[in-house]
Enzyme design. Structure first.
Site, PDB file in Angstrom:
ATOM      1  N   LYS A 238      40.879  34.249  33.528  1.00  0.00           N
ATOM      2  CA  LYS A 238      42.071  34.210  34.382  1.00  0.00           C
ATOM      3  C   LYS A 238      43.277  34.746  33.632  1.00  0.00           C
ATOM      4  O   LYS A 238      43.473  34.325  32.490  1.00  0.00           O
ATOM      5  CB  LYS A 238      42.298  32.751  34.773  1.00  0.00           C
ATOM      6  CG  LYS A 238      43.512  32.515  35.607  1.00  0.00           C
ATOM      7  CD  LYS A 238      43.690  31.038  35.838  1.00  0.00           C
ATOM      8  CE  LYS A 238      45.036  30.838  36.523  1.00  0.00           C
ATOM      9  NZ  LYS A 238      45.490  29.498  36.462  1.00  0.00           N
TER      10      LYS A 238
ATOM     11  N   LYS B 204      41.906  31.549  29.589  1.00  0.00           N
ATOM     12  CA  LYS B 204      43.089  31.565  30.459  1.00  0.00           C
ATOM     13  C   LYS B 204      44.271  32.061  29.639  1.00  0.00           C
ATOM     14  O   LYS B 204      44.604  31.489  28.603  1.00  0.00           O
ATOM     15  CB  LYS B 204      43.349  30.157  30.999  1.00  0.00           C
ATOM     16  CG  LYS B 204      44.611  30.097  31.839  1.00  0.00           C
ATOM     17  CD  LYS B 204      44.745  28.775  32.550  1.00  0.00           C
ATOM     18  CE  LYS B 204      46.047  28.723  33.331  1.00  0.00           C
ATOM     19  NZ  LYS B 204      46.205  27.467  34.054  1.00  0.00           N
TER      20      LYS B 204
HETATM   21  C1  PBG Z   1      47.814  25.133  36.361  1.00  0.00           C
HETATM   22  C2  PBG Z   1      47.339  26.379  36.997  1.00  0.00           C
HETATM   23  C3  PBG Z   1      48.013  27.602  37.090  1.00  0.00           C
HETATM   24  C4  PBG Z   1      47.238  28.416  37.892  1.00  0.00           C
HETATM   25  C5  PBG Z   1      46.079  27.690  38.237  1.00  0.00           C
HETATM   26  N1  PBG Z   1      46.159  26.436  37.657  1.00  0.00           N
HETATM   27  C6  PBG Z   1      49.341  28.030  36.587  1.00  0.00           C
HETATM   28  C7  PBG Z   1      49.684  27.921  35.188  1.00  0.00           C
HETATM   29  O1  PBG Z   1      48.837  27.729  34.315  1.00  0.00           O
HETATM   30  O2  PBG Z   1      50.888  28.009  34.911  1.00  0.00           O
HETATM   31  C8  PBG Z   1      47.608  29.803  38.319  1.00  0.00           C
HETATM   32  C9  PBG Z   1      46.990  30.299  39.564  1.00  0.00           C
HETATM   33  C10 PBG Z   1      47.652  31.453  40.197  1.00  0.00           C
HETATM   34  O3  PBG Z   1      48.617  32.054  39.678  1.00  0.00           O
HETATM   35  O4  PBG Z   1      47.194  31.810  41.290  1.00  0.00           O
HETATM   36  N2  PBG Z   1      47.368  24.832  35.101  1.00  0.00           N
END
Ligand code: PBG
Length: 349
Positions: A272, A217
């Protein structure tokens, strides 16, 4: 055009790889008719490829538009149940629940995240009671619940405390599993959390609960609309998640992250964001052969929707093209806000 030495070399290489070159080989022959294009198609998209992320908030009978994500709403638990019914009928196998928590319920520890009757747990119970046969996945992370918008706990210097955070994440996973969550999905990027959560689940008789790890991520700008949707944009402000989420410049590091999560017990792994990181999905799939998923995140969705609403691109065409790109990259499925719209189109054939 004169035939120079370089061209001859290229032609010989082509001959060795694919047989006689032009004019004997004509790539367009297979593309000429609709049936032939279908016959030679390498990848397919089906409703079973989708994980549908949904936003839920307190209230009754709500479908509240999310400004930065045209077409996406926040549901209350009752309307969520109806929406999931449609998704299930379309053949979507699993939904992923994300909560909008009222600002006054947030604190530095994200205490509400471990309360058994919190919004997430009530949403899980409502969905599972009405639709036992659709999968329910839930994020494990603190950012929707903390008043600083970070995914973990902070020390007095404002640094994320990894191991103490993991203890809270384990509790969060347990109450979600208890409520009926099928897939625990840690999105926090703390070190060692997959192993700790697996251990906690197994120790509490939740050995059947799956883990989809947000393994690679990245610290991405494409999460902007999501943070507005769950209400963490204002709490996070200009703070960075770069001390736990990955540097967008790296891919070897992604393989190390994935290897660790697999070793710690992840059943499925995720990359992601999605579209800007398809190279990472390909490397992960080739290296590990794990069930591998890409998250087409909020900013990716909103870019396509915004351009489509302006009439600059054909929205449906670009939606389907963006989704098949995940399959082409080697992903087994995709988390996408387009899931329902795309599944409907696929059903129409
Ligand atoms: C939270 C989380 C996030 C997303 C999914 N879970 C945001 C972040 O890490 O700031 C992003 C999903 C999206 O942008 O559609 N940990």
């Amino acid at each position: 055009m004169p035939f120079n030495g370089k061209d001859r070399e290229t032609a010989q290489t082509t001959l060795a790889q694919t047989g006689p070159a032009f004019p004997t080989t004509r790539m367009r022959r297979n593309r000429r008719t609709e049936w032939s294009r279908r016959l030679t198609q390498e990848n397919v998209l089906t409703p079973a490829d989708f994980i549908w992320p949904v936003f839920v908030r307190e209230g009754d009978n709500l479908t509240e538009p999310v400004d930065a994500m045209p077409g996406v709403v926040r549901y209350s638990c009752d309307t969520l149940v109806d929406a999931v019914s449609e998704a299930k009928d379309l053949g979507i196998p699993v939904i992923a629940i994300f909560p909008f928590i009222e600002p006054e319920l947030k604190d530095a520890e994200g205490s509400i995240s471990v309360q058994e009757n919190n919004l997430v747990c009530r949403a899980i119970r409502a969905v599972k009671a009405a639709h036992p046969n659709i999968g329910v996945q839930c994020d494990v992370a603190l950012d929707p619940f903390t008043n600083h918008g970070h995914d973990g706990l902070l020390d007095v210097h404002g640094e994320i405390v990894n191991d103490a955070t993991i203890e809270v994440l384990c509790q969060q996973a347990l109450i979600q599993a208890e409520a009926g969550c099928d897939v625990i999905s840690p999105s926090d990027m703390m070190d060692g959390r997959i192993g700790a959560i697996r251990h906690a689940l197994d120790a509490h008789d939740f050995g059947q609960v799956q883990i989809m790890a947000y393994s690679a991520k990245y610290a991405s700008g494409f999460y902007g609309p999501f943070r507005a949707a769950v209400g963490s944009a204002s709490t996070l402000g200009t703070a960075t998640k770069a001390t736990y989420q990955m540097n967008p410049a790296n891919t070897d590091e992604a393989l190390r992250e994935v290897a660790l999560d697999i070793a710690e017990g992840a059943d499925m792994v995720m990359v992601k964001p999605g579209m800007p990181y398809l190279d990472v999905i390909r490397r992960v799939k080739d290296r590990f052969g794990m069930p591998t998923y890409g998250y087409q995140v909020s900013g990716e969705y909103s870019m396509i929707q915004a351009a489509a609403l302006n009439g600059w691109i054909d929205g449906e065409k670009c939606m389907m093209e963006s989704l098949i790109a995940f399959k082409r990259s080697g992903a087994d499925g995709v988390l996408s806000y387009f899931s329902v719209a795309a599944a409907k189109l696929l059903r129409q054939g």
